[in-house]
Write a protein that holds these residues in place. Structure first.
Motif, PDB file in Angstrom:
ATOM      1  N   UNK A  65      46.023 -68.803 -76.226  1.00  0.00           N
ATOM      2  CA  UNK A  65      45.601 -70.201 -76.110  1.00  0.00           C
ATOM      3  C   UNK A  65      46.260 -70.840 -74.888  1.00  0.00           C
ATOM      4  N   UNK A  66      47.539 -70.564 -74.660  1.00  0.00           N
ATOM      5  CA  UNK A  66      48.234 -71.102 -73.489  1.00  0.00           C
ATOM      6  C   UNK A  66      47.628 -70.601 -72.186  1.00  0.00           C
ATOM      7  N   UNK A  67      47.354 -69.306 -72.121  1.00  0.00           N
ATOM      8  CA  UNK A  67      46.751 -68.731 -70.914  1.00  0.00           C
ATOM      9  C   UNK A  67      45.353 -69.296 -70.703  1.00  0.00           C
ATOM     10  N   UNK A  68      44.573 -69.410 -71.774  1.00  0.00           N
ATOM     11  CA  UNK A  68      43.228 -69.974 -71.656  1.00  0.00           C
ATOM     12  C   UNK A  68      43.285 -71.388 -71.091  1.00  0.00           C
ATOM     13  N   UNK A  69      44.211 -72.192 -71.561  1.00  0.00           N
ATOM     14  CA  UNK A  69      44.310 -73.572 -71.082  1.00  0.00           C
ATOM     15  C   UNK A  69      44.598 -73.625 -69.589  1.00  0.00           C
ATOM     16  N   UNK A  70      45.513 -72.783 -69.143  1.00  0.00           N
ATOM     17  CA  UNK A  70      45.849 -72.771 -67.712  1.00  0.00           C
ATOM     18  C   UNK A  70      44.657 -72.295 -66.883  1.00  0.00           C
ATOM     19  N   UNK A  71      43.988 -71.228 -67.315  1.00  0.00           N
ATOM     20  CA  UNK A  71      42.838 -70.703 -66.568  1.00  0.00           C
ATOM     21  C   UNK A  71      41.728 -71.746 -66.485  1.00  0.00           C
ATOM     22  N   UNK A  72      41.437 -72.420 -67.595  1.00  0.00           N
ATOM     23  CA  UNK A  72      40.385 -73.452 -67.565  1.00  0.00           C
ATOM     24  C   UNK A  72      40.786 -74.617 -66.675  1.00  0.00           C
ATOM     25  N   UNK A  73      42.051 -74.968 -66.653  1.00  0.00           N
ATOM     26  CA  UNK A  73      42.505 -76.025 -65.758  1.00  0.00           C
ATOM     27  C   UNK A  73      42.317 -75.642 -64.307  1.00  0.00           C
ATOM     28  N   UNK A  74      42.621 -74.385 -63.984  1.00  0.00           N
ATOM     29  CA  UNK A  74      42.433 -73.920 -62.613  1.00  0.00           C
ATOM     30  C   UNK A  74      40.948 -73.825 -62.253  1.00  0.00           C
ATOM     31  N   UNK A  75      40.122 -73.411 -63.214  1.00  0.00           N
ATOM     32  CA  UNK A  75      38.680 -73.348 -62.960  1.00  0.00           C
ATOM     33  C   UNK A  75      38.085 -74.743 -62.771  1.00  0.00           C
ATOM     34  N   UNK A  76      38.706 -75.739 -63.343  1.00  0.00           N
ATOM     35  CA  UNK A  76      38.247 -77.116 -63.163  1.00  0.00           C
ATOM     36  C   UNK A  76      38.515 -77.593 -61.737  1.00  0.00           C
ATOM     37  N   UNK A  77      39.568 -77.058 -61.128  1.00  0.00           N
ATOM     38  CA  UNK A  77      39.927 -77.465 -59.770  1.00  0.00           C
ATOM     39  C   UNK A  77      38.896 -76.975 -58.749  1.00  0.00           C
ATOM     40  N   UNK A  78      38.285 -75.817 -58.998  1.00  0.00           N
ATOM     41  CA  UNK A  78      37.331 -75.261 -58.024  1.00  0.00           C
ATOM     42  C   UNK A  78      36.158 -76.194 -57.736  1.00  0.00           C
ATOM     43  N   UNK A  79      35.447 -76.717 -58.749  1.00  0.00           N
ATOM     44  CA  UNK A  79      34.373 -77.668 -58.428  1.00  0.00           C
ATOM     45  C   UNK A  79      34.906 -78.933 -57.761  1.00  0.00           C
ATOM     46  N   UNK A  80      36.116 -79.327 -58.118  1.00  0.00           N
ATOM     47  CA  UNK A  80      36.694 -80.532 -57.507  1.00  0.00           C
ATOM     48  C   UNK A  80      36.895 -80.320 -56.005  1.00  0.00           C
ATOM     49  N   UNK A  81      37.310 -79.128 -55.619  1.00  0.00           N
ATOM     50  CA  UNK A  81      37.458 -78.836 -54.194  1.00  0.00           C
ATOM     51  C   UNK A  81      36.109 -78.913 -53.480  1.00  0.00           C
ATOM     52  N   UNK A  82      35.076 -78.460 -54.133  1.00  0.00           N
ATOM     53  CA  UNK A  82      33.731 -78.556 -53.560  1.00  0.00           C
ATOM     54  C   UNK A  82      33.340 -80.028 -53.373  1.00  0.00           C
ATOM     55  N   UNK A  83      33.665 -80.854 -54.357  1.00  0.00           N
ATOM     56  CA  UNK A  83      33.301 -82.273 -54.262  1.00  0.00           C
ATOM     57  C   UNK A  83      34.082 -82.971 -53.149  1.00  0.00           C
ATOM     58  N   UNK A  84      35.338 -82.553 -52.949  1.00  0.00           N
ATOM     59  CA  UNK A  84      36.106 -83.113 -51.838  1.00  0.00           C
ATOM     60  C   UNK A  84      35.429 -82.753 -50.517  1.00  0.00           C
ATOM     61  N   UNK A  85      34.977 -81.507 -50.415  1.00  0.00           N
ATOM     62  CA  UNK A  85      34.259 -81.083 -49.218  1.00  0.00           C
ATOM     63  C   UNK A  85      32.989 -81.914 -49.019  1.00  0.00           C
ATOM     64  N   UNK A  86      32.273 -82.150 -50.106  1.00  0.00           N
ATOM     65  CA  UNK A  86      31.064 -82.972 -50.038  1.00  0.00           C
ATOM     66  C   UNK A  86      31.391 -84.388 -49.553  1.00  0.00           C
ATOM     67  N   UNK A  87      32.482 -84.938 -50.064  1.00  0.00           N
ATOM     68  CA  UNK A  87      32.869 -86.287 -49.637  1.00  0.00           C
ATOM     69  C   UNK A  87      33.222 -86.315 -48.154  1.00  0.00           C
ATOM     70  N   UNK A  88      33.853 -85.236 -47.681  1.00  0.00           N
ATOM     71  CA  UNK A  88      34.197 -85.177 -46.262  1.00  0.00           C
ATOM     72  C   UNK A  88      32.949 -85.067 -45.394  1.00  0.00           C
ATOM     73  N   UNK A  89      31.940 -84.386 -45.911  1.00  0.00           N
ATOM     74  CA  UNK A  89      30.699 -84.205 -45.148  1.00  0.00           C
ATOM     75  C   UNK A  89      29.693 -85.327 -45.392  1.00  0.00           C
ATOM     76  N   UNK A  90      30.024 -86.249 -46.281  1.00  0.00           N
ATOM     77  CA  UNK A  90      29.077 -87.297 -46.653  1.00  0.00           C
ATOM     78  C   UNK A  90      28.567 -88.110 -45.464  1.00  0.00           C
ATOM     79  N   UNK A  91      29.407 -88.542 -44.546  1.00  0.00           N
ATOM     80  CA  UNK A  91      28.862 -89.312 -43.421  1.00  0.00           C
ATOM     81  C   UNK A  91      27.810 -88.523 -42.625  1.00  0.00           C
TER      82      UNK A  91
END
Length: 183
Positions: A65-91
């Motif tokens: 359960x502890x490992x699953x929580x950490x892995x899911x937290x890290x997997x949540x960061x991946x789409x967030x990085x994509x969205x940051x890239x989108x925000x940078x390219x937004x203009x």
């Protein structure tokens, strides 16, 4: 012949296999007792080692359960990085797109998704670390993390994984054995 101690005087009471279940008086202390005897509370205690550690199966489930929580937290960061890239390219995107869609809509959508992803990731990674260390409040953090995994909105590609892991985590964390060993 089977034997069971009287719950009052602890004397052994023997009965034949055809003795009907019911309430009888003890032949030693004349107090009523139930036959067959109800299972004792000790039968429901989790198995622990001499050091008070949970049995190996429960310990493995806590770690998973502890490992699953950490892995899911890290997997949540991946789409967030994509969205940051989108925000940078937004203009640049808005310069190319002359459809008239207000830029504020894109910024708000991405900002909301980023905040949700960040909060979810922080909750899940914190829960995983607390569970692995078995620190105070780990079970509560784990339950919140499991619920976040079940309703994961950030990163559709990992949704089945987070849903299955969230349900597994809830089943484990709400179990009686884990409740006694993980506060």
């Amino acid at each position: 012949m089977s034997s069971s101690p009287c719950p009052h005087c602890k004397q052994p009471i023997e009965a034949t296999p055809d003795t009907a279940p019911g309430t009888y008086d003890c032949p030693y202390c004349n107090k009523p007792f139930q036959w067959p005897a109800a299972p004792s509370a000790a039968a429901y205690q989790p198995q622990t080692s001499e050091t008070g550690e949970p049995d190996p199966g429960t310990l493995l489930n806590i770690k998973l359960v502890g490992i699953f929580s950490i892995v899911c937290g890290l997997l949540t960061v991946l789409p967030a990085l994509y969205w940051v890239l989108e925000l940078c390219l937004l203009p640049w995107i808005l310069e190319q797109d002359r459809s008239g869609t207000p830029a504020i809509v894109f910024v708000l959508v991405f900002a909301i998704l980023l905040v949700l992803a960040a909060v979810t990731a922080i909750i899940q990674i914190t829960a995983g670390v607390k569970i692995l260390k078995r620190s105070p409040g780990a079970r509560t953090w784990g339950i919140v993390s499991a619920i976040a995994g079940c309703i994961h909105i950030c990163g559709c590609c990992v949704y089945p994984l987070t849903l299955a892991g969230g349900i597994y985590s809830l089943v484990i964390l709400l179990g009686e054995k884990v409740r006694r060993h993980l506060n």
